[in-house]
Design a protein around this motif. Sequence first.
Motif, PDB file in Angstrom:
ATOM      1  N   LEU A 295     -31.269  -7.246 -18.560  1.00 40.96           N
ATOM      2  CA  LEU A 295     -30.983  -7.928 -19.824  1.00 40.96           C
ATOM      3  C   LEU A 295     -29.599  -8.582 -19.806  1.00 40.96           C
ATOM      4  O   LEU A 295     -29.420  -9.675 -20.357  1.00 40.96           O
TER       5      LEU A 295
ATOM      6  N   ASN B 148     -28.533 -12.465 -20.408  1.00 41.29           N
ATOM      7  CA  ASN B 148     -27.452 -12.866 -21.315  1.00 41.29           C
ATOM      8  C   ASN B 148     -26.457 -13.790 -20.623  1.00 41.29           C
ATOM      9  O   ASN B 148     -25.985 -14.763 -21.214  1.00 41.29           O
TER      10      ASN B 148
ATOM     11  N   THR C  39     -28.032 -14.566 -27.287  1.00 42.24           N
ATOM     12  CA  THR C  39     -27.383 -13.453 -26.597  1.00 42.24           C
ATOM     13  C   THR C  39     -27.074 -12.320 -27.562  1.00 42.24           C
ATOM     14  O   THR C  39     -27.261 -11.141 -27.233  1.00 42.24           O
TER      15      THR C  39
ATOM     16  N   THR D  37     -30.253 -10.530 -28.214  1.00 40.39           N
ATOM     17  CA  THR D  37     -30.634  -9.744 -27.042  1.00 40.39           C
ATOM     18  C   THR D  37     -29.804  -8.469 -26.944  1.00 40.39           C
ATOM     19  O   THR D  37     -30.334  -7.410 -26.598  1.00 40.39           O
TER      20      THR D  37
END
Length: 124
Positions: A38, A42, A63, A66
């Motif tokens: 992840l 980002n 971002t 996320t």
Amino acid sequence: MHLAYPAVLAALLFCTGVYGVLARRNAILVLMSVELMLNAVNLNLVAFDVWLRDRLHAGQALTLFTIAIAAAEIGIGLAIVLMVYRNRGTADVDRLRDTAEATAPAGTDPTTAQPADSVTGAAA
């Protein structure tokens, strides 16, 4: 700024995370590898946002979403891992595959564990 540098770094981070998910047996290390993947995503979102000079900064906004989703995922994931560790005494992923109830031997009724009738399939 060259786009190649953060893109290569993100690809390396993502590949390291995929390797960690596929090769590790400890559930906490698998969760850490998912977080690494992840973070690679980002990094790509922010790098492309800067490279495209987006006035709305959509990459940076995505971002933040996320990061929020990753925080919720790791919180729930760690809670599940801790509960399984308390119940089973291990966080080994290979040993956790049998989380369902133990299956009855072939030819028995799973609800009563008695031999099934060969014609009707019901328990004797």
